[in-house]
Motif scaffolding. Structure first.
Motif, PDB file in Angstrom:
ATOM      1  N   VAL A 233       0.896  -1.156   0.000  1.00 36.38           N
ATOM      2  CA  VAL A 233       0.000   0.000   0.000  1.00 36.38           C
ATOM      3  C   VAL A 233       0.929   1.198   0.000  1.00 36.38           C
ATOM      4  CG1 VAL A 233      -1.798   1.278   1.205  1.00 36.38           C
ATOM      5  CG2 VAL A 233      -1.802  -1.230   1.264  1.00 36.38           C
ATOM      6  N   PHE A 234       0.997   1.873  -1.139  1.00 37.29           N
ATOM      7  CA  PHE A 234       2.028   2.889  -1.377  1.00 37.29           C
ATOM      8  C   PHE A 234       1.398   4.278  -1.365  1.00 37.29           C
ATOM      9  CE2 PHE A 234       4.895   5.459  -3.932  1.00 37.29           C
ATOM     10  CZ  PHE A 234       6.137   5.088  -3.440  1.00 37.29           C
ATOM     11  N   ILE A 235       1.826   5.099  -0.423  1.00 35.27           N
ATOM     12  CA  ILE A 235       1.273   6.450  -0.267  1.00 35.27           C
ATOM     13  C   ILE A 235       2.270   7.465  -0.807  1.00 35.27           C
ATOM     14  CG2 ILE A 235       0.537   8.168   1.437  1.00 35.27           C
ATOM     15  CD1 ILE A 235      -0.320   5.790   3.182  1.00 35.27           C
ATOM     16  N   ALA A 236       1.801   8.382  -1.637  1.00 36.12           N
ATOM     17  CA  ALA A 236       2.717   9.351  -2.237  1.00 36.12           C
ATOM     18  C   ALA A 236       1.968  10.578  -2.721  1.00 36.12           C
ATOM     19  CB  ALA A 236       3.476   8.714  -3.399  1.00 36.12           C
ATOM     20  N   HIS A 237       2.710  11.686  -2.816  1.00 38.22           N
ATOM     21  CA  HIS A 237       2.208  12.889  -3.472  1.00 38.22           C
ATOM     22  C   HIS A 237       2.591  12.887  -4.952  1.00 38.22           C
ATOM     23  CE1 HIS A 237       1.844  14.757   0.633  1.00 38.22           C
ATOM     24  NE2 HIS A 237       0.798  15.290   0.038  1.00 38.22           N
ATOM     25  N   ASP A 238       3.718  12.247  -5.262  1.00 33.36           N
ATOM     26  CA  ASP A 238       4.263  12.260  -6.615  1.00 33.36           C
ATOM     27  C   ASP A 238       3.494  11.271  -7.487  1.00 33.36           C
ATOM     28  OD1 ASP A 238       5.771  12.097  -8.939  1.00 33.36           O
ATOM     29  OD2 ASP A 238       7.674  12.388  -7.895  1.00 33.36           O
ATOM     30  N   LEU A 239       2.650  11.795  -8.361  1.00 35.39           N
ATOM     31  CA  LEU A 239       1.831  10.925  -9.212  1.00 35.39           C
ATOM     32  C   LEU A 239       2.674  10.178 -10.235  1.00 35.39           C
ATOM     33  CD1 LEU A 239      -1.250  13.252  -9.798  1.00 35.39           C
ATOM     34  CD2 LEU A 239      -1.039  11.354  -8.202  1.00 35.39           C
ATOM     35  N   GLY A 240       3.849  10.719 -10.568  1.00 35.47           N
ATOM     36  CA  GLY A 240       4.742  10.019 -11.482  1.00 35.47           C
ATOM     37  C   GLY A 240       5.294   8.747 -10.862  1.00 35.47           C
ATOM     38  N   VAL A 241       5.663   8.817  -9.576  1.00 33.61           N
ATOM     39  CA  VAL A 241       6.158   7.648  -8.865  1.00 33.61           C
ATOM     40  C   VAL A 241       5.063   6.599  -8.746  1.00 33.61           C
ATOM     41  CG1 VAL A 241       7.007   6.822  -6.633  1.00 33.61           C
ATOM     42  CG2 VAL A 241       7.908   8.934  -7.593  1.00 33.61           C
ATOM     43  N   VAL A 242       3.851   7.026  -8.429  1.00 31.40           N
ATOM     44  CA  VAL A 242       2.728   6.093  -8.300  1.00 31.40           C
ATOM     45  C   VAL A 242       2.456   5.395  -9.628  1.00 31.40           C
ATOM     46  CG1 VAL A 242       0.246   5.938  -7.862  1.00 31.40           C
ATOM     47  CG2 VAL A 242       1.680   7.368  -6.403  1.00 31.40           C
ATOM     48  N   ARG A 243       2.529   6.148 -10.709  1.00 33.54           N
ATOM     49  CA  ARG A 243       2.279   5.543 -12.034  1.00 33.54           C
ATOM     50  C   ARG A 243       3.322   4.491 -12.359  1.00 33.54           C
ATOM     51  NH1 ARG A 243       0.826   9.008 -17.476  1.00 33.54           N
ATOM     52  NH2 ARG A 243       0.114   7.244 -18.717  1.00 33.54           N
ATOM     53  N   HIS A 244       4.546   4.710 -11.940  1.00 28.09           N
ATOM     54  CA  HIS A 244       5.634   3.768 -12.216  1.00 28.09           C
ATOM     55  C   HIS A 244       5.519   2.506 -11.366  1.00 28.09           C
ATOM     56  CE1 HIS A 244       9.684   2.183 -12.735  1.00 28.09           C
ATOM     57  NE2 HIS A 244       9.822   2.193 -11.424  1.00 28.09           N
ATOM     58  N   PHE A 245       5.051   2.642 -10.131  1.00 29.86           N
ATOM     59  CA  PHE A 245       5.163   1.547  -9.168  1.00 29.86           C
ATOM     60  C   PHE A 245       3.872   0.772  -8.932  1.00 29.86           C
ATOM     61  CE2 PHE A 245       5.381   0.040  -4.678  1.00 29.86           C
ATOM     62  CZ  PHE A 245       6.471  -0.820  -4.816  1.00 29.86           C
ATOM     63  N   CYS A 246       2.722   1.410  -9.059  1.00 25.76           N
ATOM     64  CA  CYS A 246       1.476   0.819  -8.562  1.00 25.76           C
ATOM     65  C   CYS A 246       0.633   0.187  -9.666  1.00 25.76           C
ATOM     66  CB  CYS A 246       0.644   1.881  -7.837  1.00 25.76           C
ATOM     67  SG  CYS A 246       1.478   2.551  -6.385  1.00 25.76           S
ATOM     68  N   ASP A 247      -0.030  -0.926  -9.302  1.00 22.42           N
ATOM     69  CA  ASP A 247      -0.953  -1.595 -10.217  1.00 22.42           C
ATOM     70  C   ASP A 247      -2.308  -0.886 -10.244  1.00 22.42           C
ATOM     71  OD1 ASP A 247       0.914  -3.718 -10.677  1.00 22.42           O
ATOM     72  OD2 ASP A 247       0.337  -4.565  -8.744  1.00 22.42           O
ATOM     73  N   ARG A 248      -2.790  -0.481  -9.078  1.00 21.09           N
ATOM     74  CA  ARG A 248      -4.056   0.235  -8.961  1.00 21.09           C
ATOM     75  C   ARG A 248      -3.836   1.511  -8.163  1.00 21.09           C
ATOM     76  NH1 ARG A 248      -8.269  -1.804  -6.172  1.00 21.09           N
ATOM     77  NH2 ARG A 248      -6.969  -3.189  -4.923  1.00 21.09           N
ATOM     78  N   VAL A 249      -4.743   2.468  -8.344  1.00 23.69           N
ATOM     79  CA  VAL A 249      -4.622   3.773  -7.698  1.00 23.69           C
ATOM     80  C   VAL A 249      -5.953   4.133  -7.046  1.00 23.69           C
ATOM     81  CG1 VAL A 249      -4.112   6.219  -8.016  1.00 23.69           C
ATOM     82  CG2 VAL A 249      -2.913   4.513  -9.400  1.00 23.69           C
TER      83      VAL A 249
END
Length: 351
Positions: A233-249
């Motif tokens: 469960v990955f929490i972030a402000h950086d939407l670029g990092v989330v797009r790179h790492f996460c399967d779902r948002v």
């Protein structure tokens, strides 16, 4: 990665209690999770007469090896949700189901086997490590607590973990102040990995690091996820990092989930106005290649207070689509035409 799964998952390391899974149950599931904090008033009596609605009715699931990103503005409830999942906080109401077992209101003793299964990586690598303890003590605490290795094996196990996260195994006797920020975060990752968890809650693990170090830590987390099939469960402000790492948002606003779905759907065709506004603020590298720049959506007004949130849809006071029904009826988080879930009466994909 210098170690293999076999080097970490030995017969010795599988000692200690494990939580049995109920057939057909998701790995992790939150059902209508709520966390309200009491705020004391002013004056001599200081009566508790207000409540901060930090998390209000959050529901989501996470499968084995899956990565779910939680995004949103500061104060939207992301970190509180993280602490609830790790049971550092006891929720006001709702359920936290781990492999079908509700852990929302278990005592500290009852939570012990679940502590091994769900670990947390903190945001600040400077304050999250005890400066009076050596790295060996910090990383080895989980091994001792959960009786994971026999006596005399702890040091070797700690050194293996340090090597897994890219640190010198011989530095187990050093103190946190002797390491850089990126190295300290690797120590925090090694501490989380020591218990062989199935779920890691990463609360903005790279936000306090330099950009070059961020990439290294993110690559490390990706390697660990693939190697050990750990759900994040990955929490972030950086939407670029989330797009790179996460399967779902999942996109949160003022304690509630506004939109949730597969990464490709959320980024390609967001349906909730709040998600559209967030993504419009992300720099688009395609502009440098000649593409037309996206229209920037500028939200008016400030985020309302979680002590007295708006009625109906909480985003309506800043939404350009808001109508009377938005103040009267709270939109449910339901599936829309694009496949993702959105809590909006007027959701439509923005391509």
């Amino acid at each position: 990665m210098t170690m293999t799964t076999a080097a970490i998952d030995t017969a010795e390391d599988r000692k200690g209690s494990r939580v049995p899974s109920k057939p057909g149950a998701p790995l992790l599931e939150l059902k209508d999770l709520t966390m309200h904090f009491t705020v004391k008033g002013e004056g001599l009596l200081r009566r508790a007469n207000n409540k901060v609605q930090a998390v209000d009715g959050v529901s989501l699931t996470v499968g084995p090896g899956e990565t779910l990103g939680l995004v949103g503005e500061s104060g939207c409830g992301k970190s509180t949700t993280a602490r609830l999942i790790a049971r550092l906080l006891t929720p006001t109401s709702g359920q936290i189901l781990y492999q079908g077992h509700d852990i929302a209101h278990l005592s500290d003793r009852q939570l012990l086997p679940y502590r091994r299964e769900i670990q947390l990586i903190f945001q600040d690598p400077y304050s999250s490590l005890n400066p009076r303890h050596t790295v060996g003590t910090i990383v080895g605490t989980a091994l001792r607590t959960h009786n994971m290795v026999p006596k005399g094996r702890e040091l070797a196990r700690v050194q293996e973990l340090l090597e897994v996260v890219g640190l010198n195994p011989e530095h187990y006797n050093r103190y946190p102040h002797e390491f850089s920020g990126g190295q300290r975060q690797r120590i925090g990752i090694a501490r989380a990995l020591a218990a062989r968890p199935k779920v890691i809650v990463a609360d903005e693990p790279v936000s306090a690091l330099d950009v070059s170090i961020q990439a290294q830590v993110m690559n490390l987390l990706e390697d660990l996820r693939k190697e050990f099939n750990i759900a994040f469960v990955f929490i972030a402000h950086d939407l670029g990092v989330v797009r790179h790492f996460c399967d779902r948002v999942a996109v949160m606003y003022l304690g509630r989930v506004m939109e949730m779905g597969p990464r490709e759907q959320i980024y390609a065709a967001p349906q909730h106005p709040y998600t559209q506004a967030l993504l419009s603020a992300v720099p688009d590298v395609n502009v440098a290649r000649g593409a037309e720049p996206r229209t920037r959506i500028r939200l008016s007004g400030d985020v309302p207070s979680p002590i007295d949130p708006p009625s109906g849809c909480r985003f309506r006071t800043r939404c350009w689509k808001a109508e009377d029904i938005c103040a009267e009826v709270t939109p449910p988080l339901e599936e829309k035409a694009g496949g993702q879930l959105a809590a909006c009466h007027f959701a439509e994909p923005q391509v």
